[in-house]
Design a protein around this motif. Structure first.
Motif, mmCIF file in Angstrom:
data_model
loop_
_atom_site.group_PDB
_atom_site.id
_atom_site.type_symbol
_atom_site.label_atom_id
_atom_site.label_comp_id
_atom_site.label_asym_id
_atom_site.label_seq_id
_atom_site.Cartn_x
_atom_site.Cartn_y
_atom_site.Cartn_z
ATOM 1 N N ASP A 326 45.667 44.867 49.937
ATOM 2 C CA ASP A 326 44.806 43.837 49.362
ATOM 3 C C ASP A 326 43.331 44.168 49.546
ATOM 4 O O ASP A 326 42.514 43.952 48.635
ATOM 5 C CB ASP A 326 45.110 42.479 49.996
ATOM 6 N N ARG A 329 42.422 46.804 47.056
ATOM 7 C CA ARG A 329 42.299 46.290 45.690
ATOM 8 C C ARG A 329 40.974 45.557 45.479
ATOM 9 O O ARG A 329 40.392 45.604 44.390
ATOM 10 C CB ARG A 329 43.469 45.361 45.360
ATOM 11 N N THR A 333 38.280 46.669 42.628
ATOM 12 C CA THR A 333 37.721 45.781 41.603
ATOM 13 C C THR A 333 36.200 45.844 41.593
ATOM 14 O O THR A 333 35.574 45.872 40.529
ATOM 15 C CB THR A 333 38.202 44.337 41.829
ATOM 16 N N ARG A 356 45.563 43.740 39.352
ATOM 17 C CA ARG A 356 44.609 42.625 39.400
ATOM 18 C C ARG A 356 44.211 42.259 37.975
ATOM 19 O O ARG A 356 43.534 43.038 37.292
ATOM 20 C CB ARG A 356 43.369 43.005 40.204
ATOM 21 N N ASN A 359 40.710 42.903 36.383
ATOM 22 C CA ASN A 359 40.263 44.254 36.039
ATOM 23 C C ASN A 359 40.376 44.528 34.537
ATOM 24 O O ASN A 359 39.693 45.408 34.012
ATOM 25 C CB ASN A 359 41.066 45.292 36.815
#
Length: 430
Positions: A326, A329, A333, A356, A359
């Motif tokens: 997480d 990610r 992003t 995600r 994105n």
């Protein structure tokens, strides 16, 4: 004078404003035949002497001097008289300064093409006596309102942050509107993909037939991306920019120009500015194909995993191992937002970028997305912690639908980086 240096002082055509950053105007006007074309970044007290005494034949005028341009003119078009603002000045044969507002003409041209090609209607067929919403109350809004009222017969409602018609009551009071046009700078680079209207509000405008945005950088604004998801025809503002330049250039040169040039110049600008974004499974060859494609196109190449490593000092595997997926990610992003807002790049994404949803807009706002579709049996999990933890087959089951949904183009991998790059170039028409 700040704007007059060297050849710029004697260029017959140019753009006056302050401040002036990057502008497509010189390139567009070169293609239209009105060149040399110079940028004149002038302080307010420099504008009147330059307009009165400068050695120019035709000028475009941008913020904050459009009202001053109208005041300085000897002759004003009906649109300039109505709006009190001009974006085009021309010297006629008698030496008089003639003012026109080609923003009105440019938006009217964009609207006509949009209605014809996307809605199979004329502007009056769509809008005569019907409601059109204009977001914003500045100079661009005035030009758009004028075109909507005089070229299409629309009932225009202006939505602003103050006054009777505000964003708070937009959906409640105007669900019957058939067209929405954004003239605010919300969503313009680098604050993209922001939108002046959230998708929930847009979805409640149930009468809408289309959405237009005068912002042209990025290629797809946040508003346009929301409209696309709702199935609404939409277009951002490059056509207006080029069309207003075409009408200005025609006035500069004293001749009518073929409006087919608008589409030609639009495509040229898109090909130069749109990013090519490669997505696909881990190990599909996005980096090697991307490097080869960047060489073919003569563009900079960005590998987002490499960009993350440069920014954080740690590679993807290390971040995932130390902080969890997480956390990785979230960094992905942030870095994606940075590079995807830029122009003219070839970008290779990590395999999990599609996990995600946010994105997707980041990548599509200024780029076309290519899915490198490689057989799962050819993919390796070596050095890929997520693939090792979950297994390639499970990841493929989770992500394949997303890759296909996000892609503008699907490229069946040949196994050769050079071959894949050439096929990508052909599929994209570059």
């Amino acid at each position: 004078m700040a704007g007059e240096r060297g050849a710029a002082a004697t260029a017959p055509y140019g753009l006056v404003g302050h401040p002036l950053g990057h502008s497509w105007s010189p390139k567009i006007h070169e293609r239209l035949g009105s060149f040399p074309y110079a940028l004149h970044d002038l302080d307010r007290d420099e504008v009147e002497p330059f307009v009165r005494d400068g050695a120019w034949r035709g000028l475009n005028v941008t913020i904050p001097y459009k009202r001053l341009a109208a005041e300085l003119a000897d002759v004003r078009s009906p649109a300039v008289e109505r709006l009190g603002a001009a974006n085009t000045l021309v010297r006629d044969r008698d030496g008089r300064i003639v003012a026109e507002n080609t923003d009105v003409l440019g938006f009217a041209w964009m609207l006509a093409r949009f209605c014809r090609e996307r809605l199979s209607e004329s502007p009056r067929g769509l809008l005569e006596g019907r409601k059109a919403l204009v977001l914003g109350s500045g100079g661009a809004a005035a030009a758009v309102r004028d075109a909507l009222e005089h070229a299409a017969g629309a009932r225009v409602v202006t939505i602003s942050r103050s006054g009777d018609e505000t964003y708070a009551t937009l959906a409640e009071r105007h669900a019957d509107a058939v067209l929405l046009v954004n003239t605010t700078p919300v969503g313009m680079f680098p604050r993209c993909p922001d939108s002046p209207v959230d998708e929930g509000t847009l979805s409640r405008l149930t009468g809408l037939r289309g959405v237009l945005d005068v912002v042209y950088n990025p290629t797809r604004t946040g508003l346009c991306l929301s409209a696309e998801r709702l199935g609404l025809p939409t277009e951002s503002g490059l056509a207006m920019l080029v069309a207003q330049a075409l009408f200005a250039s025609g006035l500069f040169q004293g001749r009518d120009l073929d409006d087919a040039l608008v589409g030609t110049i639009e495509r040229e600008i898109y090909f130069q500015t749109e990013n090519v974004v490669l997505i696909g499974m881990p190990g599909a060859g996005k980096t090697t194909c991307g490097r080869a494609l960047a060489r073919v196109l003569g563009r900079p190449f960005v590998d987002l995993d490499e960009a993350i490593a440069l920014e954080t000092g740690r590679g993807a595997a290390q971040i995932i191992r130390e902080d969890g997926e997480d956390a990785f990610r979230a960094v992905e992003t942030r870095v994606t937002a940075d590079y995807a807002a830029r122009s003219g790049l070839v970008i290779a994404c990590g395999g999990g970028v599609v996990t995600r949803p946010e994105n997707r807009d980041l990548l599509r706002q200024n780029g076309r997305v290519v899915f490198l579709d490689r057989p799962v049996s050819e993919l390796s999990s070596a050095g890929r912690p997520v693939s090792q933890a979950k297994g390639v087959e499970r990841i493929a089951a989770e992500r394949m639908g997303l890759y296909r949904a996000w892609a503008d183009v699907t490229l069946p991998c040949t196994g050769s980086a050079a071959g894949d790059a050439e096929l990508a170039r052909e599929l994209l028409g570059l």
